[in-house]
Each structure stands twice: as C-alpha cells, then as structure tokens.
Design an enzyme around this catalytic site. Structure first.
Site, PDB file in Angstrom:
ATOM      1  CB  CYS A  45      -0.987  -0.023   1.150  1.00 52.24           C
ATOM      2  SG  CYS A  45      -2.232  -1.297   0.868  1.00 52.24           S
TER       3      CYS A  45
HETATM    4  P1  NAD Z   1      -5.640  -8.926  -1.328  1.00 53.41           P
HETATM    5  O1  NAD Z   1      -4.937  -8.993  -2.614  1.00 53.41           O
HETATM    6  O2  NAD Z   1      -5.013  -9.556  -0.122  1.00 53.41           O
HETATM    7  O3  NAD Z   1      -7.098  -9.555  -1.458  1.00 53.41           O
HETATM    8  C1  NAD Z   1      -7.979  -9.238  -2.472  1.00 53.41           C
HETATM    9  C2  NAD Z   1      -8.882 -10.451  -2.714  1.00 53.41           C
HETATM   10  O4  NAD Z   1      -9.925 -10.086  -3.610  1.00 53.41           O
HETATM   11  C3  NAD Z   1      -8.163 -11.645  -3.353  1.00 53.41           C
HETATM   12  O5  NAD Z   1      -8.352 -12.791  -2.561  1.00 53.41           O
HETATM   13  C4  NAD Z   1      -8.827 -11.790  -4.731  1.00 53.41           C
HETATM   14  O6  NAD Z   1      -8.903 -13.124  -5.174  1.00 53.41           O
HETATM   15  C5  NAD Z   1     -10.189 -11.209  -4.458  1.00 53.41           C
HETATM   16  N1  NAD Z   1     -10.924 -10.734  -5.647  1.00 53.41           N
HETATM   17  C6  NAD Z   1     -10.468 -10.038  -6.703  1.00 53.41           C
HETATM   18  N2  NAD Z   1     -11.474  -9.749  -7.543  1.00 53.41           N
HETATM   19  C7  NAD Z   1     -12.600 -10.269  -7.026  1.00 53.41           C
HETATM   20  C8  NAD Z   1     -13.965 -10.283  -7.414  1.00 53.41           C
HETATM   21  N3  NAD Z   1     -14.373  -9.683  -8.523  1.00 53.41           N
HETATM   22  N4  NAD Z   1     -14.846 -10.926  -6.626  1.00 53.41           N
HETATM   23  C9  NAD Z   1     -14.443 -11.534  -5.481  1.00 53.41           C
HETATM   24  N5  NAD Z   1     -13.166 -11.549  -5.057  1.00 53.41           N
HETATM   25  C10 NAD Z   1     -12.252 -10.916  -5.810  1.00 53.41           C
HETATM   26  O7  NAD Z   1      -5.921  -7.388  -1.050  1.00 53.41           O
HETATM   27  P2  NAD Z   1      -5.820  -6.596   0.341  1.00 53.41           P
HETATM   28  O8  NAD Z   1      -4.405  -6.463   0.734  1.00 53.41           O
HETATM   29  O9  NAD Z   1      -6.804  -7.150   1.287  1.00 53.41           O
HETATM   30  O10 NAD Z   1      -6.290  -5.147  -0.136  1.00 53.41           O
HETATM   31  C11 NAD Z   1      -7.601  -4.888  -0.560  1.00 53.41           C
HETATM   32  C12 NAD Z   1      -7.806  -3.400  -0.698  1.00 53.41           C
HETATM   33  O11 NAD Z   1      -7.680  -2.768   0.579  1.00 53.41           O
HETATM   34  C13 NAD Z   1      -6.800  -2.684  -1.589  1.00 53.41           C
HETATM   35  O12 NAD Z   1      -7.453  -1.630  -2.225  1.00 53.41           O
HETATM   36  C14 NAD Z   1      -5.771  -2.152  -0.625  1.00 53.41           C
HETATM   37  O13 NAD Z   1      -5.122  -1.004  -1.135  1.00 53.41           O
HETATM   38  C15 NAD Z   1      -6.636  -1.791   0.567  1.00 53.41           C
HETATM   39  N6  NAD Z   1      -5.979  -1.864   1.878  1.00 53.41           N
HETATM   40  C16 NAD Z   1      -5.138  -2.898   2.157  1.00 53.41           C
HETATM   41  C17 NAD Z   1      -4.558  -2.974   3.422  1.00 53.41           C
HETATM   42  C18 NAD Z   1      -3.570  -4.055   3.776  1.00 53.41           C
HETATM   43  O14 NAD Z   1      -2.944  -3.952   4.831  1.00 53.41           O
HETATM   44  N7  NAD Z   1      -3.388  -5.097   2.972  1.00 53.41           N
HETATM   45  C19 NAD Z   1      -4.872  -2.020   4.396  1.00 53.41           C
HETATM   46  C20 NAD Z   1      -5.764  -0.987   4.067  1.00 53.41           C
HETATM   47  C21 NAD Z   1      -6.328  -0.933   2.804  1.00 53.41           C
HETATM   48  C1  UGA Z   2       0.142   0.674   5.973  1.00 52.53           C
HETATM   49  C2  UGA Z   2      -0.465   1.657   6.961  1.00 52.53           C
HETATM   50  O1  UGA Z   2       0.304   1.637   8.154  1.00 52.53           O
HETATM   51  C3  UGA Z   2      -1.909   1.302   7.278  1.00 52.53           C
HETATM   52  O2  UGA Z   2      -2.482   2.273   8.124  1.00 52.53           O
HETATM   53  C4  UGA Z   2      -2.697   1.236   5.970  1.00 52.53           C
HETATM   54  O3  UGA Z   2      -4.020   0.832   6.228  1.00 52.53           O
HETATM   55  C5  UGA Z   2      -2.033   0.236   5.055  1.00 52.53           C
HETATM   56  O4  UGA Z   2      -0.670   0.622   4.808  1.00 52.53           O
HETATM   57  C6  UGA Z   2      -2.724   0.185   3.731  1.00 52.53           C
HETATM   58  O5  UGA Z   2      -3.286   1.134   3.259  1.00 52.53           O
HETATM   59  O6  UGA Z   2      -2.641  -0.907   3.205  1.00 52.53           O
HETATM   60  P1  UGA Z   2       1.185  -1.770   6.166  1.00 52.53           P
HETATM   61  O7  UGA Z   2       1.441  -1.684   4.709  1.00 52.53           O
HETATM   62  O8  UGA Z   2       0.630  -3.016   6.721  1.00 52.53           O
HETATM   63  O9  UGA Z   2       0.193  -0.598   6.616  1.00 52.53           O
HETATM   64  O10 UGA Z   2       2.568  -1.525   6.887  1.00 52.53           O
HETATM   65  P2  UGA Z   2       3.266  -0.475   7.854  1.00 52.53           P
HETATM   66  O11 UGA Z   2       3.330  -1.042   9.204  1.00 52.53           O
HETATM   67  O12 UGA Z   2       2.759   0.898   7.718  1.00 52.53           O
HETATM   68  O13 UGA Z   2       4.739  -0.544   7.248  1.00 52.53           O
HETATM   69  C7  UGA Z   2       4.989  -0.185   5.899  1.00 52.53           C
HETATM   70  C8  UGA Z   2       6.468  -0.215   5.622  1.00 52.53           C
HETATM   71  O14 UGA Z   2       7.116   0.871   6.301  1.00 52.53           O
HETATM   72  C9  UGA Z   2       7.194  -1.487   6.082  1.00 52.53           C
HETATM   73  O15 UGA Z   2       8.115  -1.882   5.100  1.00 52.53           O
HETATM   74  C10 UGA Z   2       7.909  -1.061   7.349  1.00 52.53           C
HETATM   75  O16 UGA Z   2       9.087  -1.802   7.591  1.00 52.53           O
HETATM   76  C11 UGA Z   2       8.234   0.406   7.034  1.00 52.53           C
HETATM   77  N1  UGA Z   2       8.392   1.260   8.236  1.00 52.53           N
HETATM   78  C12 UGA Z   2       7.358   1.465   9.082  1.00 52.53           C
HETATM   79  C13 UGA Z   2       9.622   1.865   8.460  1.00 52.53           C
HETATM   80  O17 UGA Z   2      10.577   1.711   7.675  1.00 52.53           O
HETATM   81  N2  UGA Z   2       9.757   2.662   9.572  1.00 52.53           N
HETATM   82  C14 UGA Z   2       8.747   2.885  10.436  1.00 52.53           C
HETATM   83  O18 UGA Z   2       8.955   3.625  11.421  1.00 52.53           O
HETATM   84  C15 UGA Z   2       7.509   2.268  10.189  1.00 52.53           C
END
Ligand code: NAD
Ligand code: UGA
Length: 440
Positions: A269
C-alpha cells in the site's frame, strides 16, 4: 437487534479481517472470493494468509455457524444487509489505478442486487482515488442492478486503516472510522453496524473519505522518508539516529511512531498509494514536490544497504551473502514491494551467492523465481556466510547475539532495520554496520 447478513467480496487481508471481526460481533458473514483455493481454505478453518489472531477469529465464526463462503455472489441464497468491497486495487506500470477487480466486483454485486428485494448498503473498503466511488462504482451498481442508489440500495466509502501483522487488532480497536456516505441513510446504517467499536467516527462525503485514506498513507510514507533522510545524515556525521529519534519523538506534536529508520517502506500500500496520488496530483497540473522526494528517497534507501556492505566487502563475486527476512515487515508473510527484492537483485548483479531465510514469507518469495537459495533456519543461512543482511526485524532475528554469528566465515553484519542492539556488537572480530549508525 437481528443478526445481519454481511457479504464480503474479496477475502484478502482487508476482507478476512473485516469479516472475521463482524462474525465475532455475531453477524452472519458470507465471504465471496474468485479464488476457489481461498474459499476452500476459509471453509476448512485455515486462513489463506498469515495474520495474528485471524485463525482463531475465523474458527470461532465457523464453529458458531456465522461464516460461509462462495466463489460467486450469485450463489448466495439470502438477502444481504451489507456488501463490502475489499478486492485489490493495484496500479499499472505507469501508476494509474488498475480498476479491473473493483469493476468486476461492482458488476457482480449490481447483478446480485437486481434480484434482492431488501435495502442493502454497498460499502467500498478498497483504496481508490478520489471520485472513483461516484464515477466508476456507482454507475456500474445502478446499471447492473437496474436500481437507484439512495433508494433501493445505499452506498458508503469506508477506507480501511489496518496494518498487516495487526489486522485483527486494528479492526477491533481502530483509531477512527471514516464513513463516506452517498446519503444520510447509507451513513447511518453503517454507523449502526459499527456501534460496538469504540472510537471517533467521522461522517463525510464519498470523495472526502477516499482522500482521507490517501492523505493518511502519504503522511506515513513522508514520516518514514524523513526518518531515513535524517538517518542517512546521522551516518555521515557519526551519530546514531536511534538516539536522535528518541528525542524527536518525545514531542507530542511529532509522536514516537514511524520514526524507525530502515531500508525503506514496502508493502502493498504505502509505495503504491504514494505513486498513484502523485500521478493524480500531476494530472491536475500540480507538481507534488514533497511527495516526489518521499518516493525518491524510498527508491534509493535499499541501495544504502549495498553501499554499507560494499564498505566492508569490496568484491561480492562468489561470496555467500545471507539475507535474514524477506517479508516487507515482521509478522506477515506478505512480500509485496518488499525491500528484500531490490536488495537481492543488486546482490545477484554483483554475482554474490544469496541465501535467504524468513520464518513465514519464503513460500511467497519462491514464486519470484530469483536465482537464490532458501535456508531452513537462521543457522543454515549464517553457516559459512561472508556477510549477513538483516531486512526484516522478526522477533527471532532481533534475539540474535554475537555468538550466533560465529557460524559465519566473515563476520560482517549489515543491519537494515536496526534489529540488533549495537552495544552487543563491539567485538573487533565482528563488523557491524547499520542504517543510521554513524561511525566515529
Ligand atoms: P488482497 O490482494 O489480499 O485480497 C484481495 C482479494 O480479492 C483476493 O483474494 C482476490 O482473489 C479477491 N478478488 C479479486 N477480484 C474479485 C472479485 N471480482 N470478486 C471476489 N473476489 C475478488 O488485497 P488486500 O491487501 O486485502 O487489499 C484490498 C484493498 O484494501 C486494496 O485496495 C488495498 O489497497 C486496501 N488496503 C489494504 C490494506 C492491507 O494492509 N493489505 C490495508 C488498508 C487498505
Ligand atoms: C500501511 C499503513 O500503516 C496502514 O495504516 C494502511 O491501512 C495500510 O498501509 C494500507 O493502506 O494498506 P502496512 O502496509 O501493513 O500498513 O505496513 P506499515 O506497518 O505501515 O509498514 C509499511 C512499511 O514501512 C514497512 O516496510 C515497514 O518496515 C516500514 N516502516 C514502518 C519503516 O521503515 N519505519 C517505520 O517507522 C515504520
């Protein structure tokens, strides 16, 4: 209050954590994912991803009969009160959003809503650029359901702020919940669903909610690149950045979080959201100079590891270099945009023999098919190595002491995450170099 039926479209990190927590609050949760493997894994009580506490939550829901799972929402045989969109939103090579998954999800939900007789709220959790809910998702939902938003169904944009590794805890105890609402009824319904979660809740319009998500992620990215820049300067002037940041973080206005120097921020992300927000700004003819610098610093930060290694090991050709940790951060098996990737590629370019070890992420890393070896444990990785790079601060790596490195041929340690205590490594027989650790 009656049990609610909640569809979760996309069972990845966000979908699984959201669904597992909503099931914990005794709702009926139906996971829908196009991956049959994921669905089978959920139904058998094994989470398809590694997340602390997720297996327990999932198994609680399965045991109570609160959880079911399908590959297609059309297989769901009851009316839904909420449908969450949690599918991935990657970017293409030129950093424009790849909306394929979100559009497909919206189409299938729209088709499902066509036959549903009850009011349902569609909640977008995936991260999408401002205006995407209004201009892309809403028209698809209306077209395929043949119904009007605000009447037959509601629509919210509810950005997710969980971090991987603490996804369940973050979902149970978030700092805030942002509810972007199409109309009042949609927002009030979602607010009610979250009534058991105690935290500030902010109601805004759809596009503001979308922007809050990006503004938050780029702020975190900025703080890390700021920290890394200070670390790089500290190295040059012979100061330890850890001591500096301890002092800086005591200022309440700054806070001690996200001040850990390292080889750059990775994950699915922060890098992606930063790049697509920069692209968005530019498309509006605004030059986001600060954010460009944040990105540039992050691109070059992994190469600082190679510079540090080079200062201790001039010729890497044929030398065994072990990399401890390939996950983008500890407590996850996720390797998306892990800084291990550019570091290992640079080592391969210099013809080093690379062996890696990670407690959880090696299976995912093998898919990259890099010309490297995988160790069964830390000992195997360290045995006869000429250098060791620490890329992920897993707790078992943080526990390493000088005696653990005796297995190495040349005792060169490059600590890319400040995982070790520098005071343990004063023996002249060990070369210990680390990001942000200036040498006097
Ligand atoms: P992910 O890749 O882990 O999971 C997405 C899932 O959606 C997959 O299992 C995939 O098979 C499924 N999928 C795709 N198309 C589909 C469809 N049409 N119908 C049903 N299932 C379908 O993704 P994620 O990491 O959970 O991220 C999801 C969203 O949330 C992204 O937009 C990401 O930017 C955001 N987000 C992620 C995190 C994080 O920490 N991973 C945190 C905050 C926000
Ligand atoms: C990040 C945000 O922290 C979440 O709030 C957000 O929801 C998410 O992205 C998202 O939109 O998916 P995440 O990707 O799980 O979460 O990881 P972080 O813990 O933020 O770390 C991101 C990267 O920054 C890692 O590689 C970590 O090692 C690095 N990091 C983090 C540093 O180098 N220094 C720090 O002090 C903190």
């Amino acid at each position: 209050m009656n049990k609610l039926n909640i569809g979760i479209v996309g069972a990845g990190y966000v979908g699984l954590a959201t669904g597992a927590v909503l099931a914990k609050f005794q709702n009926d949760v139906i996971f829908i994912d196009i991956s049959l493997e994921r669905i089978k894994s959920i139904l058998s009580g094994r989470t398809p991803i590694y997340e602390l506490g997720l297996n327990e939550c999932l198994n609680y829901g399965l045991k109570k009969g609160y959880i079911s799972a399908f590959t297609d929402i059309q297989q769901v045989d009851r009316n839904l009160d909420f449908v969450f969109i949690c599918v991935q939103t990657p970017v293409t090579k030129d950093n424009t959003p790849d909306l394929r998954y979100i559009k497909n999800a919206a189409k299938s939900i729209g088709t499902f809503l066509k036959r549903q007789r009850k009011y349902a709220v569609v909640v977008v959790k995936s991260t999408i650029l401002p205006l995407t809910t209004e201009r892309t998702i809403l028209p698809i939902l209306e077209k395929y359901s043949d119904k009007k938003a605000g009447k037959a169904f509601g629509l919210c944009m509810n950005p997710e702020f969980l971090s991987e590794g603490s996804a369940v805890q973050d979902t149970l105890n978030p700092d805030r919940i942002i509810i972007g609402q199409y109309d009042n009824r949609s927002g009030s319904s979602l607010l009610n669903l979250y009534r058991n979660i105690k935290c500030p809740k902010l109601r805004v319009d759809l596009r503001t909610a979308e922007t809050i998500k990006y503004a938050s992620n780029v702020y975190l990215a900025t703080k890390i690149s700021y920290t890394n820049e200070i670390a790089n300067i500290c190295e040059k002037i012979g100061i330890d950045t850890i001591d500096v940041m301890k002092g800086v973080g005591l200022d309440k206005r700054i806070s001690p979080y996200y001040l850990e120097a390292g080889c750059g921020f990775g994950g699915s992300c922060l890098p992606k959201d930063l790049k697509s927000f920069i692209k968005l700004a530019k498309s509006h003819r605004y030059e986001p100079r600060l954010l460009e610098s944040v990105s540039t610093i992050n691109e070059s930060q992994p190469l600082r590891i190679i510079e540090l290694l080079n200062s201790a090991l001039k010729d890497m050709k044929g030398k065994k270099v072990c990399v401890l940790g390939v996950a983008f951060k500890p407590d996850t098996d996720d390797i998306r945009d892990s800084k291990a990737i550019p570091i290992i590629k640079a080592l391969i370019e210099r013809r080093a023999n690379v062996m890696v070890y990670d407690p959880k992420a090696m299976r995912n890393f093998k898919v990259l098919k890099l010309n490297i070896e995988f160790a069964k444990n830390i000992e195997e990785a360290l045995r006869n190595a000429d250098a060791c790079i620490i890329q992920t601060a897993w707790s078992e790596i943080k526990k390493l002491r000088p005696q653990n490195f005796k297995l190495m041929r040349n005792k060169i340690i490059i600590d890319g995450r400040r995982a070790l205590n520098k005071n343990d490594f004063t023996d002249a027989k060990i070369i210990y170099r680390a990001i942000g650790l200036g040498r006097r």
